[in-house]
Structure formats: C-alpha cells, structure tokens
Design an enzyme around this catalytic site. Sequence first.
Site, short mmCIF file in Angstrom:
data_model
loop_
_atom_site.label_atom_id
_atom_site.label_comp_id
_atom_site.label_asym_id
_atom_site.label_seq_id
_atom_site.Cartn_x
_atom_site.Cartn_y
_atom_site.Cartn_z
N HIS A 41 -32.83 23.15 1.18
CA HIS A 41 -32.34 24.02 2.25
C HIS A 41 -33.21 25.26 2.32
CE1 HIS A 41 -28.86 21.58 2.85
NE2 HIS A 41 -28.49 21.69 1.60
N CYS A 96 -31.23 14.59 -8.50
CA CYS A 96 -31.18 15.39 -9.74
C CYS A 96 -30.45 14.58 -10.82
CB CYS A 96 -30.44 16.69 -9.47
SG CYS A 96 -30.23 17.63 -10.99
N GLU A 126 -24.31 16.08 -1.10
CA GLU A 126 -24.08 15.64 -2.49
C GLU A 126 -22.74 14.94 -2.61
OE1 GLU A 126 -24.39 18.62 -5.68
OE2 GLU A 126 -22.92 17.42 -6.77
N THR A 165 -21.83 19.67 -7.99
CA THR A 165 -22.55 20.47 -9.00
C THR A 165 -22.60 21.94 -8.64
OG1 THR A 165 -24.62 19.93 -7.90
CG2 THR A 165 -24.05 18.60 -9.82
N CYS A 193 -22.98 22.30 -12.31
CA CYS A 193 -24.27 22.43 -12.99
C CYS A 193 -24.36 23.80 -13.67
CB CYS A 193 -25.37 22.28 -11.96
SG CYS A 193 -26.96 22.60 -12.66
N SER A 221 -27.55 26.30 2.78
CA SER A 221 -27.49 25.96 1.36
C SER A 221 -26.13 26.39 0.79
CB SER A 221 -28.64 26.68 0.63
OG SER A 221 -28.29 26.85 -0.72
N ASN A 223 -24.95 26.43 -2.23
CA ASN A 223 -24.92 27.30 -3.41
C ASN A 223 -25.32 28.72 -3.05
OD1 ASN A 223 -27.84 27.80 -4.65
ND2 ASN A 223 -27.84 25.77 -3.73
FE1 F3S Z 1 -29.53 19.65 -10.23
FE2 F3S Z 1 -28.13 21.74 -10.88
FE3 F3S Z 1 -30.10 21.99 -9.31
S1 F3S Z 1 -27.37 19.77 -10.34
S2 F3S Z 1 -30.26 20.09 -8.23
S3 F3S Z 1 -30.22 21.35 -11.46
S4 F3S Z 1 -28.21 23.05 -9.15
#
Ligand code: F3S
Length: 654
Positions: A41, A96, A126, A165, A193, A221, A223
Amino acid sequence: MSKITVAESAGFCFGVDRAVKMVYSEIEKHKKVATLGPIIHNQDVVNDMLSKGIRIVNDVSELEKDETVVIRSHGVGRDVYQQIEKSGNEVIDATCPFVSRIHKLVAEKTAEGYFILIAGDENHAEVIGIVGHCDENYLVFRDETELKNFFQKKSSKKLAIVAQTTYNIIVWEKCFNVIPKDDPDIVIYDTICNATETRQSDAERLALEADLMIVVGGKHSSNTVKLYDVCSKYCETHHIENGAELLNLNLPDAELIGITAGASTPAYIIKEVQTIMSDIQKNFEEEMNFEELLEQSFKKIHTGERVTAYVDKVTDAEITVSLGTKHTGYVKLDDLTDDPTKKPSDIVSVGDEIDLIVIKVNDAEGTVILSKRKIDELAGFEKVVNAKEEGTVLEGVVQHVVKGGVTLNCYGLKIFIPASQSGVPKGGDLEVLLKKKVKFKIIEASENGKRFIGSIRAAFTAEKEEAKAKFWAVANVGDVFKGKVKSITNFGVFVDLGGIDGMVHVTELSWKKIRNPRDVVSVGDILEVYIKELCQEDNRISLGYRKTEDDPLTLFMANNSVGDIVNATIVSIAAFGAFARLAEGVDGLIHISQISFNKVNDISKHLTVGQDVAVKILGIDTDTRRVSISIRAALEEASNKAGESDEVVYSDEQ
Ligand code: F3S
C-alpha cells in the site's frame, strides 16, 4: 527549537521488505511480471514498479501467457492457488511467512472440526486470504461487540480464534474479556504480528509525549490507518503518503514532533518526511521557501538509507567508496564482514559496485560511514527464516561454547544451539564441537529477527529419516552392503548401512560355532553383509555375513561324496553313537549300529575320543547339515576288497 523523533519500529516490516525484494529480483531477471493486486500500500513504490514494466492484475484470469505472477505478502486463499496452477503461469509466492502460518492453523483446525473466528476486517485482502483456507464454518468479527453477539448465540462448538496480523492490539485485548474463560473447546492463537504490535506500542508511547504526530503510509494501508487511530487519541496527528504532502498541511510550530510509518513505507520516504519536517520547523524561524527545502532534502544522504556505491580504494583496514555525492564513504573491515579470517581485498576490488547501508553521516566533514554487513545480515535473515519454514538443513562452524550451549554463525547471523540440541550426550563436553562444521535445523526464530535457535539433533534425525526412506525405496533381499559395526550384543551385531541399522545374528557371523560375537568382530569393523530378510513395518533388517563359498560342508562336498571311504577323528561319544570330525567344521554321526558287525552295547569299549577311524559316507543332508558315516560299512568294503573279515582290523570287545 523543535525536536523530531522517528519511532524506532517505523517502516517496512520483514514480510513487506521480503515481498518488495522478490518483485525487484524478478524485474532484474527481465521477466514479464504481474502482481496479484498492488504489492504494497505505497503508491511511490507501486509507481516505480509500474515504470519498470510490472502489471497489476486483480484476478488470475487477467494474466497474460508467460507472465510470472507474484502473490503479495497478504497471501491468498486456496482457490487462487488452484486457479494459478490451472493457468500454467509461473508463480512467486511472497506471502509473509507469518500469514502462511495463519493459513496453516485455520486449515488444520477446520479439518479437526473447529469453527474459526477471525478478528479483522472482512474486506481486507489478508482476511479474504485466511477465509480462503477455511470452509463455510467461520466468522469474521471487527471488535469485541461483534464477538460478544456471537457468544450470546453460540451453540456448543469447538472454536479456534485467530487475528489478522495487523489487528489493533487494544481491541484484541478487549476481545479477551468477552471470550469465556477456561473453556477447553476454545483455542486462541495470538497471530498479531510482533512487528505490528511493536510499531503500535512505539507509536503510542511517542504520541503520548509529542505535540504533533506524522503517520506515513498508504491511505489504504490498514496498519497505517490503525497507527493514525492510536496516535490521534493523544495529539494532533496527520496521515500522509510522502514528504511532499507536508507542504500542503497547515502545521503548527510544535516542540516535539513524532514520526511513525506503516509497514509498507520505505525508509527513504520516512527520511524524506523527517528532513522536510525539520526544514519546515526551521522555516518557522527562518521563513525559508518550502520548495527550496524539498530540493535540498533530496540531495542529502540519510542514516539507515540503502545506497549503491563504487569501490575507490581498498586497504587492509577499510575500503573507500564513492556515492555520487560530495561525501566520501568509508566501510571499515568490521562493517564489511563478520569473518575474522578475511581481509577487505578478499571481498571487494576497486571498481566493484556494492550495496551498502548508511550508518553515520558527517555533513561537516563530508564523510559517510557505511556497512555491507548489515545488508548481508538482512539477506541472511530471510534465508534463515525460510530455512525454518521449509525445514531446510543448514551448515555452520561452531564458534563459541556459551552458557547452556554453543553458538555458530550462519549467513552472518548468530545461531544458538542449546546443549540439549547439540547431539553431545547429557553432561558431555561441548568443547568437542568447537570449530567443527555442523549441520543443523532452525527450530525457533523470534519474529523480530533477534534470536535464532538451532538443533544439530533435529538435522541428524532428519538426515537419518531421509537415509531410511532412501534405503527402503531401493533395498531388496540379497543386496550387498558395506557397513560399520556400531554395537555388539550377545545375540548379534548391529551394522550401520549408512543411516539405518541392520542386524547380523550370532549364528550368521561364522560357520563355526561361536560363543560370543566379539570373538569374530569388533566395534568399528567394516563388514560386507547381504540382506537376508526385510520387514519395513517392523523396521527390521536381518543381515547375513557368512558366505556360501566359505561353508565347510560345501567345501567338503566338493571333494567327497556319498559312498566314499574317508578318515575321521572321534570327537565325542553319546549313548546313541559317536561324532567324528571329517573336516574343520564338518562332523559326522556314526550311529551305534554302524560301529561294528557285532552288536555294540558300550561304545566306549570300541572307540575313544581322539581315535582316528576309517568311515564310509552313508548320506549328506544339506538342509539339516547332517552327515551319516559308518565304520561297519567301511570295514565291509575293505573286507570285500581284501576278502578278509573285520576282525583283522577291530575286535568287538576290548
Ligand atoms: Fe508479515 Fe508482520 Fe509484515 S505479518 S507482512 S511481517 S506486518
């Protein structure tokens, strides 16, 4: 005077960095490449890829023939993998590894009959990918309210709960309050994550102190949007995609300015934002022109930036590089390699083009300190993480014995092998591994890439399993092998056939009668053995060692036949007859009725151990290995020949 602080964990995460590199690596191979959706993104990065000929497709059906398709770090559902396979297009899977883990988890739990609950945004790529690894028994929930509704209606089901994640950790923690406690039918996997968690908490800490927060990242994005949500609770916050956007904002003259960035934001954009922000703040004092500032910022070299340089000079302590700017770059030996045995000239030559990371910039002196080692470590990190995911066996030289184990270096990364995984018996001396090249598997990798744990034992087990599988695939009864004696017991000998053991039973070791296998072989001996019997189910391999051509009975039969008169020596006497040695390893039985023409009651009155006699071979049974011999028949034949009675040779009673 304003202060600008960039959050420690701002920017590219491991998964995004990996995906972007995979695409650029395909571009370098001059392939026709399409990404399934924008790779990240971030419009700047996407535009750069488009300018290099990459196509973005939204569906497999849009792929052109001979086009390599890249699956982005968000991952896709099972159906998309199937469609790609059907299309015949080459695929590069940049999912990922942390997302792949969720795919695996939901697929396994679905197969075990669990209902899957996914915390996240059902429209996010995702989450769509994760759903694609469940069957119809799943639900995506946004927050604790939706989860609460689910539990109010919940029938008795086994539940597995996972999270996108990049899910907001504050909301995730709130969700825990509505999940029934201690229910054995509910399993929760914290799949947020670590990179996201760290980035969010770093941003929150910074926002708490700052007067102004700048969140850098794509407008779509998730996140980055979550970072904005977290920061905007504490101070004035702006979400921008690049440095130029700062010029259109009405920013305050702030004392502490915090900058954070989403997982898809390259380091150079963060640096650009930092530089422009710093100049904007200065401009509050100096009233400088924004466009002029922007112009200047692009000419600077920034700490953390990745640059390409040319080697100008190589000495034993460092190399000098040119960066295409007014700065002179230096890479010290320590920043060139972590191998203490190497000199700079072993690694680079004048004129080489190398990729480096900027460690320190001194604009006043016009010098830049750079590192090649950090670049190598990044590449090594990816290799080691992949090796863990794929179970690959790696190699490395043990460098140090430390508390609780040993350490070794692999792809520039330090790997810790606990004593229990070293293959050295408990309480044994780990020093025996020092400076030795060993094979190992990665059994644990922390998500921040700071800690790797390896196992020599796991690699050994894997190799053994592989050797076993190979053996069972080709082994047949009668096959001959050379193997080393591994251990000896009273009933036989274990022979290593190259990763798998077979057993030679004691009776198979020698044609002679032996009491103990140790009389014939020792540990470490190399034996040529053949397979007598195989049973894969019981993992049983029976081996033979005696050779037919060495069989004393076979050798005896080569020179003697039934009806022949031969010499023998009495070796033992029993009630029913006497045993006489015909050759080494071949004894024959003289039945009591075959000792004399007359009836024999007490054999010891006719024969003694050690006495030599002439006997006639009456029969040889090769199956039971019994040889029947007769003194009487020998006498009869001699008598017939000589026309004399047996009394000439033997008397009946002594
Ligand atoms: Fe993977 Fe975490 Fe980045 S799941 S894509 S390392 S935010």
